[in-house]
Write a protein that holds these residues in place. Sequence first.
Motif, PDB file in Angstrom:
ATOM      1  N   GLY A   1       0.843  -1.202   0.000  1.00  0.00           N
ATOM      2  CA  GLY A   1       0.000   0.000   0.000  1.00  0.00           C
ATOM      3  C   GLY A   1       0.878   1.251   0.000  1.00  0.00           C
ATOM      4  N   ALA A   2       0.317   2.360   0.481  1.00  0.00           N
ATOM      5  CA  ALA A   2       1.055   3.634   0.450  1.00  0.00           C
ATOM      6  C   ALA A   2       2.352   3.549   1.240  1.00  0.00           C
ATOM      7  CB  ALA A   2       0.164   4.740   1.004  1.00  0.00           C
ATOM      8  N   SER A   3       2.305   2.962   2.450  1.00  0.00           N
ATOM      9  CA  SER A   3       3.548   2.891   3.233  1.00  0.00           C
ATOM     10  C   SER A   3       4.533   1.925   2.580  1.00  0.00           C
ATOM     11  CB  SER A   3       3.271   2.525   4.686  1.00  0.00           C
ATOM     12  OG  SER A   3       2.664   1.269   4.775  1.00  0.00           O
ATOM     13  N   GLY A   4       4.001   0.951   1.856  1.00  0.00           N
ATOM     14  CA  GLY A   4       4.871   0.006   1.143  1.00  0.00           C
ATOM     15  C   GLY A   4       5.646   0.681   0.024  1.00  0.00           C
ATOM     16  N   GLN A   5       4.965   1.611  -0.651  1.00  0.00           N
ATOM     17  CA  GLN A   5       5.667   2.325  -1.735  1.00  0.00           C
ATOM     18  C   GLN A   5       6.813   3.142  -1.159  1.00  0.00           C
ATOM     19  OE1 GLN A   5       2.603   4.369  -3.933  1.00  0.00           O
ATOM     20  NE2 GLN A   5       1.519   2.428  -4.206  1.00  0.00           N
ATOM     21  N   LEU A   6       6.557   3.722   0.023  1.00  0.00           N
ATOM     22  CA  LEU A   6       7.634   4.473   0.672  1.00  0.00           C
ATOM     23  C   LEU A   6       8.755   3.517   1.103  1.00  0.00           C
ATOM     24  CD1 LEU A   6       8.833   7.059   1.767  1.00  0.00           C
ATOM     25  CD2 LEU A   6       7.363   6.865   3.778  1.00  0.00           C
ATOM     26  N   LEU A   7       8.379   2.361   1.625  1.00  0.00           N
ATOM     27  CA  LEU A   7       9.409   1.389   2.037  1.00  0.00           C
ATOM     28  C   LEU A   7      10.264   0.968   0.838  1.00  0.00           C
ATOM     29  CD1 LEU A   7      10.735  -0.438   4.169  1.00  0.00           C
ATOM     30  CD2 LEU A   7       8.991  -2.165   3.665  1.00  0.00           C
ATOM     31  N   THR A   8       9.624   0.784  -0.308  1.00  0.00           N
ATOM     32  CA  THR A   8      10.374   0.401  -1.516  1.00  0.00           C
ATOM     33  C   THR A   8      11.432   1.470  -1.824  1.00  0.00           C
ATOM     34  OG1 THR A   8       8.403  -0.689  -2.339  1.00  0.00           O
ATOM     35  CG2 THR A   8      10.103  -0.240  -3.966  1.00  0.00           C
TER      36      THR A   8
ATOM     37  N   PRO B   1       7.166   3.174   8.096  1.00  0.00           N
ATOM     38  CA  PRO B   1       6.918   4.074   6.960  1.00  0.00           C
ATOM     39  C   PRO B   1       5.583   4.812   7.051  1.00  0.00           C
ATOM     40  CG  PRO B   1       7.618   1.919   6.176  1.00  0.00           C
ATOM     41  CD  PRO B   1       7.510   1.810   7.666  1.00  0.00           C
ATOM     42  N   ALA B   2       4.566   4.194   7.664  1.00  0.00           N
ATOM     43  CA  ALA B   2       3.264   4.889   7.795  1.00  0.00           C
ATOM     44  C   ALA B   2       3.420   6.101   8.718  1.00  0.00           C
ATOM     45  CB  ALA B   2       2.205   3.924   8.336  1.00  0.00           C
ATOM     46  N   ALA B   3       4.241   5.959   9.757  1.00  0.00           N
ATOM     47  CA  ALA B   3       4.478   7.080  10.672  1.00  0.00           C
ATOM     48  C   ALA B   3       5.265   8.172   9.952  1.00  0.00           C
ATOM     49  CB  ALA B   3       5.239   6.588  11.898  1.00  0.00           C
ATOM     50  N   LEU B   4       6.130   7.745   9.069  1.00  0.00           N
ATOM     51  CA  LEU B   4       6.941   8.689   8.293  1.00  0.00           C
ATOM     52  C   LEU B   4       6.066   9.487   7.323  1.00  0.00           C
ATOM     53  CD1 LEU B   4       9.926   9.279   8.088  1.00  0.00           C
ATOM     54  CD2 LEU B   4      10.119   7.492   6.376  1.00  0.00           C
ATOM     55  N   LEU B   5       5.036   8.822   6.796  1.00  0.00           N
ATOM     56  CA  LEU B   5       4.104   9.537   5.906  1.00  0.00           C
ATOM     57  C   LEU B   5       3.365  10.621   6.690  1.00  0.00           C
ATOM     58  CD1 LEU B   5       2.551   6.631   3.768  1.00  0.00           C
ATOM     59  CD2 LEU B   5       4.015   8.482   2.946  1.00  0.00           C
ATOM     60  N   ARG B   6       3.086  10.334   7.954  1.00  0.00           N
ATOM     61  CA  ARG B   6       2.383  11.319   8.794  1.00  0.00           C
ATOM     62  C   ARG B   6       3.325  12.394   9.319  1.00  0.00           C
ATOM     63  NH1 ARG B   6       0.035   6.483  10.876  1.00  0.00           N
ATOM     64  NH2 ARG B   6       1.458   6.550  12.642  1.00  0.00           N
ATOM     65  N   ASN B   7       4.605  12.057   9.444  1.00  0.00           N
ATOM     66  CA  ASN B   7       5.595  12.984  10.014  1.00  0.00           C
ATOM     67  C   ASN B   7       6.792  13.114   9.071  1.00  0.00           C
ATOM     68  OD1 ASN B   7       4.476  13.124  12.976  1.00  0.00           O
ATOM     69  ND2 ASN B   7       4.588  10.948  12.462  1.00  0.00           N
ATOM     70  N   PRO B   8       6.658  13.867   7.995  1.00  0.00           N
ATOM     71  CA  PRO B   8       7.754  13.945   7.018  1.00  0.00           C
ATOM     72  C   PRO B   8       9.058  14.461   7.633  1.00  0.00           C
ATOM     73  CG  PRO B   8       5.763  15.036   6.193  1.00  0.00           C
ATOM     74  CD  PRO B   8       5.486  14.676   7.609  1.00  0.00           C
ATOM     75  N   GLY B   9       8.962  15.143   8.774  1.00  0.00           N
ATOM     76  CA  GLY B   9      10.162  15.640   9.451  1.00  0.00           C
ATOM     77  C   GLY B   9      11.067  14.513   9.956  1.00  0.00           C
ATOM     78  N   TRP B  10      10.542  13.279   9.981  1.00  0.00           N
ATOM     79  CA  TRP B  10      11.343  12.151  10.474  1.00  0.00           C
ATOM     80  C   TRP B  10      12.215  11.522   9.372  1.00  0.00           C
ATOM     81  CZ3 TRP B  10       7.264   9.050  13.828  1.00  0.00           C
ATOM     82  CH2 TRP B  10       6.876   9.872  14.897  1.00  0.00           C
ATOM     83  N   LYS B  11      12.137  12.101   8.168  1.00  0.00           N
ATOM     84  CA  LYS B  11      12.880  11.508   7.032  1.00  0.00           C
ATOM     85  C   LYS B  11      14.384  11.471   7.293  1.00  0.00           C
ATOM     86  CE  LYS B  11      10.082  12.322   2.990  1.00  0.00           C
ATOM     87  NZ  LYS B  11       9.714  13.373   2.084  1.00  0.00           N
ATOM     88  N   LYS B  12      14.904  12.576   7.853  1.00  0.00           N
ATOM     89  CA  LYS B  12      16.355  12.657   8.069  1.00  0.00           C
ATOM     90  C   LYS B  12      16.795  11.532   9.023  1.00  0.00           C
ATOM     91  CE  LYS B  12      19.943  15.894   9.527  1.00  0.00           C
ATOM     92  NZ  LYS B  12      20.222  15.458  10.915  1.00  0.00           N
ATOM     93  N   GLY B  13      16.013  11.364  10.089  1.00  0.00           N
ATOM     94  CA  GLY B  13      16.324  10.303  11.062  1.00  0.00           C
ATOM     95  C   GLY B  13      16.274   8.933  10.398  1.00  0.00           C
ATOM     96  N   THR B  14      15.290   8.734   9.529  1.00  0.00           N
ATOM     97  CA  THR B  14      15.166   7.440   8.838  1.00  0.00           C
ATOM     98  C   THR B  14      16.397   7.199   7.960  1.00  0.00           C
ATOM     99  OG1 THR B  14      12.787   7.717   8.797  1.00  0.00           O
ATOM    100  CG2 THR B  14      13.691   6.079   7.283  1.00  0.00           C
ATOM    101  N   TRP B  15      16.805   8.238   7.280  1.00  0.00           N
ATOM    102  CA  TRP B  15      17.979   8.125   6.413  1.00  0.00           C
ATOM    103  C   TRP B  15      19.208   7.729   7.246  1.00  0.00           C
ATOM    104  CZ3 TRP B  15      19.962   6.796   2.212  1.00  0.00           C
ATOM    105  CH2 TRP B  15      21.151   7.319   1.707  1.00  0.00           C
TER     106      TRP B  15
END
Length: 252
Positions: A110-117, A210-224
């Motif tokens: 789903g949407a979070s899966g596309q982000l995970l990819t 990834p679903a939490a990341l979709l809700r909180n785009p500010g967490w992208k740097k931490g994810t990276w």
Amino acid sequence: MTASEELRALAAQFFKRLEESGEEFVFAPRAEIVAAAQTGLEDSQRGAGLALPGESLEQFGRRISGCTRCRLHKSRTNFVFGSGDPEADLMFVGEGPGAEEDRQGLPFVGASGQLLTRIIAAIGFSRAEVYIANMVKCRPPGNRDPEPDEIDTCRGYLLTQIEMIRPKVLVTLGRFSAGYFHGRVGAPMKELRGVVGEFQGIKVVSTYHPAALLRNPGWKKGTWEDMLLARRIYEQQGGRPSTGEVYQPGRK
Ligand code: URA
């Protein structure tokens, strides 16, 4: 023969006879036998060893796909076992299937899966080169959090997957899998990210779901940062370099 080898041989005989008899497939009795045999094992290992001798990961997934061990089976469309390379050195573990995953029978589509990819691609891998699974294999209704007893009931399947795949690095997605694999159920993500854990000899790196990341785009740097850590540990552990190829049986 050790007691557990003997038990496995018995269980194999049992399933062969069951198959020959053409009776309806029964899962629970074997799970109970295994549970009994596992009394006394370390908690982190209890539940593994559910595959039959010689069974492939795919066969194991197919065999358990009719599971009715917890309430989640009642509302599912599909049992979502996992997908990817059964010999992957890198494995991702999320929480549980959402609506699209339930519809397709595949994790993270789903949407979070596309982000995970995209996250997986950012560290140089394709989805086909890694393995993706969840803590629970059936969708919690309305995308609610999985209940502790549902995670507990399903955990043997995940542990067996890990035992068969033997990844070098396990990346947890979200607080449920992070808490479990760090041995700190209920701990907040901020205490688990950036810490390299170990689960049955496998390195564990945790990041946001990834679903939490979709809700909180500010967490992208931490994810990276988390993914760079995962990549570094992967290399340190001798993980296979990405080839961009799909799985070839017997390669590991
Ligand atoms: N969220 C998860 O945790 N797993 C999936 O497969 C999809 C969404």
